[in-house]
Scaffold this active site. Structure first.
Site, PDB file in Angstrom:
ATOM      1  N   HIS A 158     101.989   0.393  47.316  1.00 30.31           N
ATOM      2  CA  HIS A 158     101.062  -0.004  46.236  1.00 30.31           C
ATOM      3  C   HIS A 158     101.385   0.677  44.917  1.00 30.31           C
ATOM      4  O   HIS A 158     100.835   0.297  43.886  1.00 30.31           O
ATOM      5  CB  HIS A 158      99.621   0.323  46.651  1.00 30.31           C
ATOM      6  CG  HIS A 158      99.116  -0.557  47.753  1.00 30.31           C
ATOM      7  ND1 HIS A 158      98.296  -1.629  47.521  1.00 30.31           N
ATOM      8  CD2 HIS A 158      99.352  -0.549  49.088  1.00 30.31           C
ATOM      9  CE1 HIS A 158      98.024  -2.237  48.673  1.00 30.31           C
ATOM     10  NE2 HIS A 158      98.660  -1.603  49.639  1.00 30.31           N
ATOM     11  N   ASP A 352     101.815   2.671  36.428  1.00 32.55           N
ATOM     12  CA  ASP A 352     100.811   2.226  37.399  1.00 32.55           C
ATOM     13  C   ASP A 352     101.426   1.167  38.297  1.00 32.55           C
ATOM     14  O   ASP A 352     102.151   0.293  37.812  1.00 32.55           O
ATOM     15  CB  ASP A 352      99.602   1.621  36.659  1.00 32.55           C
ATOM     16  CG  ASP A 352      98.288   1.859  37.404  1.00 32.55           C
ATOM     17  OD1 ASP A 352      98.333   2.014  38.631  1.00 32.55           O
ATOM     18  OD2 ASP A 352      97.232   1.873  36.749  1.00 32.55           O
TER      19      ASP A 352
HETATM   20  P1  ADP Z   1      94.157   2.742  41.394  1.00 31.18           P
HETATM   21  O1  ADP Z   1      94.503   1.952  42.607  1.00 31.18           O
HETATM   22  O2  ADP Z   1      95.260   3.642  40.904  1.00 31.18           O
HETATM   23  O3  ADP Z   1      92.876   3.488  41.475  1.00 31.18           O
HETATM   24  P2  ADP Z   1      93.560   0.139  40.196  1.00 31.18           P
HETATM   25  O4  ADP Z   1      93.188  -0.195  38.790  1.00 31.18           O
HETATM   26  O5  ADP Z   1      94.624  -0.716  40.775  1.00 31.18           O
HETATM   27  O6  ADP Z   1      93.950   1.683  40.200  1.00 31.18           O
HETATM   28  O7  ADP Z   1      92.305  -0.010  41.163  1.00 31.18           O
HETATM   29  C1  ADP Z   1      91.142   0.743  40.957  1.00 31.18           C
HETATM   30  C2  ADP Z   1      89.976   0.091  41.676  1.00 31.18           C
HETATM   31  O8  ADP Z   1      88.886   1.021  41.709  1.00 31.18           O
HETATM   32  C3  ADP Z   1      89.462  -1.142  40.934  1.00 31.18           C
HETATM   33  O9  ADP Z   1      89.025  -2.104  41.870  1.00 31.18           O
HETATM   34  C4  ADP Z   1      88.281  -0.591  40.123  1.00 31.18           C
HETATM   35  O10 ADP Z   1      87.245  -1.525  39.888  1.00 31.18           O
HETATM   36  C5  ADP Z   1      87.755   0.517  41.009  1.00 31.18           C
HETATM   37  N1  ADP Z   1      87.200   1.580  40.149  1.00 31.18           N
HETATM   38  C6  ADP Z   1      87.852   2.287  39.243  1.00 31.18           C
HETATM   39  N2  ADP Z   1      86.999   3.133  38.605  1.00 31.18           N
HETATM   40  C7  ADP Z   1      85.789   2.911  39.122  1.00 31.18           C
HETATM   41  C8  ADP Z   1      84.488   3.445  38.888  1.00 31.18           C
HETATM   42  N3  ADP Z   1      84.270   4.335  37.950  1.00 31.18           N
HETATM   43  N4  ADP Z   1      83.482   2.986  39.631  1.00 31.18           N
HETATM   44  C9  ADP Z   1      83.693   2.052  40.562  1.00 31.18           C
HETATM   45  N5  ADP Z   1      84.887   1.498  40.826  1.00 31.18           N
HETATM   46  C10 ADP Z   1      85.918   1.923  40.124  1.00 31.18           C
HETATM   47  C1  G6P Z   2      95.693   4.360  44.845  1.00 31.70           C
HETATM   48  C2  G6P Z   2      96.592   4.432  46.068  1.00 31.70           C
HETATM   49  C3  G6P Z   2      95.766   4.252  47.346  1.00 31.70           C
HETATM   50  C4  G6P Z   2      94.624   5.251  47.362  1.00 31.70           C
HETATM   51  C5  G6P Z   2      93.778   5.108  46.087  1.00 31.70           C
HETATM   52  C6  G6P Z   2      92.640   6.115  46.017  1.00 31.70           C
HETATM   53  O1  G6P Z   2      95.170   3.084  44.749  1.00 31.70           O
HETATM   54  O2  G6P Z   2      97.606   3.432  45.970  1.00 31.70           O
HETATM   55  O3  G6P Z   2      96.589   4.442  48.493  1.00 31.70           O
HETATM   56  O4  G6P Z   2      93.834   5.081  48.516  1.00 31.70           O
HETATM   57  O5  G6P Z   2      94.612   5.283  44.957  1.00 31.70           O
HETATM   58  O6  G6P Z   2      93.125   7.421  46.190  1.00 31.70           O
HETATM   59  P1  G6P Z   2      92.637   8.362  47.396  1.00 31.70           P
HETATM   60  O7  G6P Z   2      93.516   9.559  47.319  1.00 31.70           O
HETATM   61  O8  G6P Z   2      91.204   8.671  47.084  1.00 31.70           O
HETATM   62  O9  G6P Z   2      92.771   7.604  48.677  1.00 31.70           O
END
Ligand code: ADP
Ligand code: G6P
Length: 447
Positions: A158, A352
């Protein structure tokens, strides 16, 4: 037709099992729907040291069996905090200077992958198709093969895959990559990741090849949620508190890959270079704390506390605070309503894998009066979202110029940028991603 077995370190929490949160959970929910399936991973809890392998705790929700195990505090530290998040995460996000390497952590990482394999193998049936997710579990496929598993096994990364010139900073990187030979299919997010991974495979003489499958969201459901949230107390209170000011929104886990200090610097440059907008905009940054036991994340948090305090101290007036910064999570439906109200989304990761927030922002908009998406070139979503205002997040002035452009855009200009973005987000969904990957993984199985 065999079951689908999903393996990821992070498994949806009991609450998320009914109301999935991230795109991964939603996409996989669609994939598991109608299939008998099992989702295996870490419970999120720790336990005392033990001699025997744990039995997974099982929970069946809507036909999906969730099987989870606890890790010991020692395993969690070596496997999750240190090797996965203190080493592989910075390495794959092109931040080799932030890596901390210890041989003992690699040993614990292998130990936990072998443990996952031993516990999972007890649950497997001959026709099961196994799909392993993310950097915590690179060696899992090989660990399963070592136990005699002959089922189809796919792997999806991912996060970004850096070129070999960076990857080789990890001592023994070739050994980690060689384990990818155990998988029948290796998927990554973007074409750039494919090229980097295949370059490493070629240079190390590894007989594996990666393919791109861009993850998406469930745009119809998200759009519905955004509309439904518009009339809730939280969204109404946010709108009232703005007093007609333009809302700029950022939503990210509190992670150094998200470019938060650079984003705040860009916003500050905007206030300085475009003084006509002082008092006219509010920048709301929602950044829930993530991986708070990893030192680099603690340092970032301190840096942001200081930076936001300083920006507000310098630029606020007695009746206007330029930056609102919160580190607590916001419920997902409320978040959808906030996206819909936001005039501008400022999404500027330094690197990202995909960035689902960008896709969620688009899905939440009113197509007749959409907001503007400012997006970093270095998000995996950027090649699919070329109609966003694309920026290099390392240049505060470029972020400032993009904000000014977004402030000045007419409704027609906003619609012209939004429409192709909306088409793309609706085309490349989470369920298409899961379907395409599984189709490629199972190719030839039914012949
Ligand atoms: P990552 O996987 O690195 O966290 P992404 O943007 O691909 O980044 O996915 C993040 C997910 O987490 C999204 O579905 C987003 O809506 C959710 N998210 C991020 N910040 C918050 C928050 N403050 N509250 C609730 N959901 C969140
Ligand atoms: C990214 C990674 C996921 C991970 C998520 C939240 O989306 O690709 O594998 O689960 O971040 O991070 P955490 O360490 O809380 O699982």
């Amino acid at each position: 037709m065999g079951r689908l077995i999903i393996v990821s370190n992070r498994v949806p929490s009991p609450r998320e099992r009914l109301q999935p949160a991230g795109g991964l959970t939603v996409g996989l929910r669609d994939a598991v729907r109608g299939n008998e399936s099992l989702w295996f991973g870490w419970s999120g809890a720790t336990t005392d040291e033990r001699d025997d392998d744990p039995l997974p705790s099982l929970d069946v929700v809507e036909g999906v069996t969730y099987a989870t195990i606890d890790l010991t505090a020692r395993q969690l530290e070596g496997f999750y905090q240190n090797f996965s998040n203190g080493l592989l995460w910075p390495l794959c996000h092109y931040r080799v200077g932030l890596m901390t390497y210890r041989r003992s952590d690699w040993e614990t990482y292998l130990e936990v992958n072998a443990l996952f394999a031993r516990v999972l193998v007890e649950q497997l049936q001959p026709d099961d198709v196994i799909w392993v997710h993310d950097y915590h579990l690179f060696p899992l496929g090989q660990a399963l093969r070592d136990l005699g598993v002959t089922n189809r096994i796919g792997f999806f990364l991912h996060i970004p895959c850096p070129p070999w010139s960076l990857m080789r900073s990890l001592p023994g990187a070739d050994l980690l990559l060689r384990d990818m030979e155990a998988y029948d299919l290796v998927g990554v997010q973007t074409q750039e990741d494919v090229e980097n991974m295949n370059q490493s495979f070629s240079l190390c003489g590894i007989a594996a090849r990666a393919q791109a499958f861009a993850i998406g969201i469930d745009p119809i459901e998200f759009h519905r949620q955004a509309i439904a949230s518009a009339d809730t107390p939280a969204v109404r209170r946010l709108v009232e508190s703005l007093h007609g000011r333009t809302l700029i929104l950022g939503v990210d886990r509190l992670d150094y890959s998200k470019g938060l200090p650079e984003r705040f610097a860009g916003f500050e440059a905007f206030l300085e270079r475009f003084p006509q907008y002082r008092g006219k905009v509010t920048f709301l940054q929602i950044a829930p704390v993530s991986r708070g036991d990893v030192p680099e994340y603690q340092a970032l948090r301190r840096q942001l506390d200081e930076q936001v305090g300083r920006i507000n101290g310098v630029h606020a007036s007695y009746d206007w605070t330029p930056v609102r910064y919160m580190t607590s999570p916001v419920p997902r439906d409320t978040l959808a309503g906030f996206y819909r109200e936001a005039d501008i989304a400022l999404i500027t990761p330094l690197r990202d894998g995909m960035n689902l927030v960008a896709k969620e922002y688009v899905a939440a908009q009113d197509p007749d009066d959409p907001g503007m998406l400012i997006l970093s070139h270095f998000a995996g979503a950027a090649p699919e979202m070329m109609d966003a205002v694309l920026v290099n997040p390392f240049d505060p002035d470029e972020i400032a110029d993009a904000l000014a452009l977004a402030m000045e855009a007419t409704r027609d200009e906003r619609i012209a940028r939004f429409t192709p973005l909306d088409v793309e987000v609706r085309r490349s969904t989470a369920s298409v991603w899961a379907r395409d990957f599984l189709k490629a993984l199972k190719a030839g199985l039914d012949d």
